[in-house]
Design an enzyme around this catalytic site. Structure first.
Site, short mmCIF file in Angstrom:
data_model
loop_
_atom_site.label_atom_id
_atom_site.label_comp_id
_atom_site.label_asym_id
_atom_site.label_seq_id
_atom_site.Cartn_x
_atom_site.Cartn_y
_atom_site.Cartn_z
N GLU A 210 45.81 38.66 33.69
CA GLU A 210 44.66 39.58 33.61
C GLU A 210 45.23 40.97 33.87
OE1 GLU A 210 41.45 39.03 32.94
OE2 GLU A 210 41.56 36.85 32.75
N CYS A 244 39.69 47.82 36.47
CA CYS A 244 40.51 47.51 35.29
C CYS A 244 39.77 47.78 33.99
CB CYS A 244 40.99 46.07 35.35
SG CYS A 244 39.64 44.91 35.48
#
Ligand code: NAD
Length: 456
Positions: A210, A244
């Site tokens: 990720e 993010c």
């Protein structure tokens, strides 16, 4: 460098007893995790305040509430997810039955970052438990209070041969990567993602990565300007841009640029006040190194809004930079802070080309009511996931698998996707013994001719 061989072997031995595969055991573990999070809610809020100055509101929503909801959803669906999945049998396999078992991998290593230090360690753990794995978590060293509390919560709640948290920095992470585990789930930077994949390749360990990247946010000329400004200000400056999937930069249609920027300014002031540096609910930057890197961008283009900083507390105002081009340093890498550069465009191909020249984004946001524009962008650009007419919100739906593609990551999680990520899909064909199809054997007369009737 410490040796984690003993811990991993202990977990492998425990995994091999088969206890973690029992559905009741998994459900109970998730319930224990939920109770532990609730019990330590105030400690968590305090630790997140100490580490990052997260407000109670942000910390509860993004680090505690979201996990409780993920556990609730998993508890509700786990029995049905874990059932063997029956699949059809082709004519060539007549007589047999086929099914797919979701099998845990074994010992999962979860390495997590500092920006949502509790959530990004525990969300994958929920998937690991649900699928029936043992797990070792290595949380971030940059948020020491939260990571210590996380380790304490894990130690209080689970025996270490089942789930364990190991504290430490890069060396600890590397020592763990030197061992053979059965799955690696990594959340962090693109650069470290490469290190993880390389380490995993030595043992052919499956990975989920990720990662991050520059997520564009496009505001088309027909957008609902006021609402777009509000939703962009929220998604960009929550956690001081250290998210993010935060919009990294804006692409604004030139016809609405002026009007949009006025609304954006209003929205930012509404959220954080005229003096964000004095706002006690505004998140700080995690370290001096990150703070210095972000400050170095403040002279790029023209300063439209913000730009003030305070080194003592590592805080930077929500900042908007205009007259930016892809050549500016702020456009080189993921910003990961409260700085929003603005590019302008006049036609869609310009945006598509601009984004194509850079690695696949983790997220993309598009503000427009025009179906054609929506289709064009979705059709032409590869990215992890995103929203139309919103930012960041897709991340919080358990029905949407979350992850990147290429440079922004490999694999996905949340909801059922977490269960699937931590499960190996074991395909089984159960053959009948009541008859035996003869054509498959090479000594059958005219066998090939008959096979050709089926395999055409
Ligand atoms: P990072 O990659 O520096 O660190 C992440 C973890 O890896 C930490 O636990 C750290 O100790 C460990 N680590 C660091 N260097 C290592 C090395 N050389 N070898 C082995 N382990 C190492 O990331 P960060 O600064 O903590 O987090 C910010 C990054 O994470 C941003 O790029 C952001 O986009 C990304 N991120 C992605 C997601 C997502 O869900 N896709 C979520 C949050 C953050």
């Amino acid at each position: 460098m410490e040796n984690y061989n003993e811990l991993i072997n202990k977990q492998k031995t425990f995994f091999n007893t088969g206890k973690t595969k029992d559905i009741e055991f998994r459900l109970e573990a998730l319930q224990k995790l939920r109770s532990a999070i609730k019990k330590h809610e105030n400690d968590l809020l305090k630790a997140l305040k100490d580490d990052l100055n997260k407000s109670e509101f942000d910390a509860y929503i993004t680090e505690i509430g979201v996990l409780l909801e993920e556990i609730r959803f998993t508890l509700k669906h786990l029995r049905s997810w874990a059932k063997p999945e029956k699949v059809r049998t082709p004519l060539t396999h007549i007589g047999s039955r086929s099914f797919i078992l979701s099998d845990p991998y074994g010992v999962a290593l979860i390495i997590s970052p500092w920006n949502y230090p509790f959530q990004l360690a525990i969300a994958p753990l929920i998937g690991a438990i649900a699928a029936g794995n043992c797990a070792i978590i290595k949380p971030s060293e940059l948020t020491p209070r939260t990571s210590e509390l996380l380790a304490q919560i894990i130690a209080e709640t689970f025996p270490s041969e089942y789930i364990s948290a190991v504290l430490g920095g890069v060396e600890t992470s590397q020592a763990l990567l030197n061992e053979r585990v059965d799955y690696i789930f990594f959340t962090g930077s693109v650069q470290v993602g490469k290190v993880i994949m390389e380490a995993a390749s030595k043992n052919l360990t499956p990975v989920t990565l990720e990662l991050g990247g520059k997520s564009p946010c496009v505001v088309h000329e027909d957008a609902n300007i006021k609402l777009a400004a509000k939703r962009i200000a929220w998604g960009k400056f929550i956690n001081a841009g250290q998210t993010c999937v935060a919009p990294d930069y804006l692409y604004i249609h030139k016809n609405i640029k002026r009007e949009f920027l006025t609304e954006l300014q209003k929205a930012i002031v509404e959220l954080y006040g005229e003096l964000p540096l004095e706002n006690d609910d505004y998140t700080h930057i995690v370290s001096k190194k990150h703070y210095d890197r972000l400050c170095s961008f403040l002279n790029n283009g023209d300063l439209f809004l913000g730009g003030k900083t305070r080194e003592r507390e590592l805080v930077i105002e929500p900042t908007v930079l205009t007259n930016i081009t892809w050549q500016d340093p702020v456009m080189e890498d993921e910003i990961f802070g409260p700085i929003l550069p603005v590019l302008e465009y006049s036609s869609l191909p310009e945006i598509i080309e601009g984004i194509h020249e850079h690695p696949n984004p983790l997220a993309l946001y598009l503000f427009t009511e025009d179906r054609k524009v929506q289709e064009e962008i979705l059709h032409h650009i590869t990215f992890g996931g995103g929203c139309i007419n919103d930012t960041v919100y897709h991340l919080a739906s358990p029905h949407l698998p979350f992850g990147g593609v290429g440079n922004s990551g490999t694999g996905s999680y949340h909801g059922k996707a977490s269960f699937d990520t931590f499960s190996h899909k074991k395909s089984i064909l159960k053959q009948t013994n009541t008859f035996d199809i003869p054509f498959r054997y090479p000594n059958m007369k005219n066998g090939l001719k008959r096979i050709k009737l089926f395999l055409k």
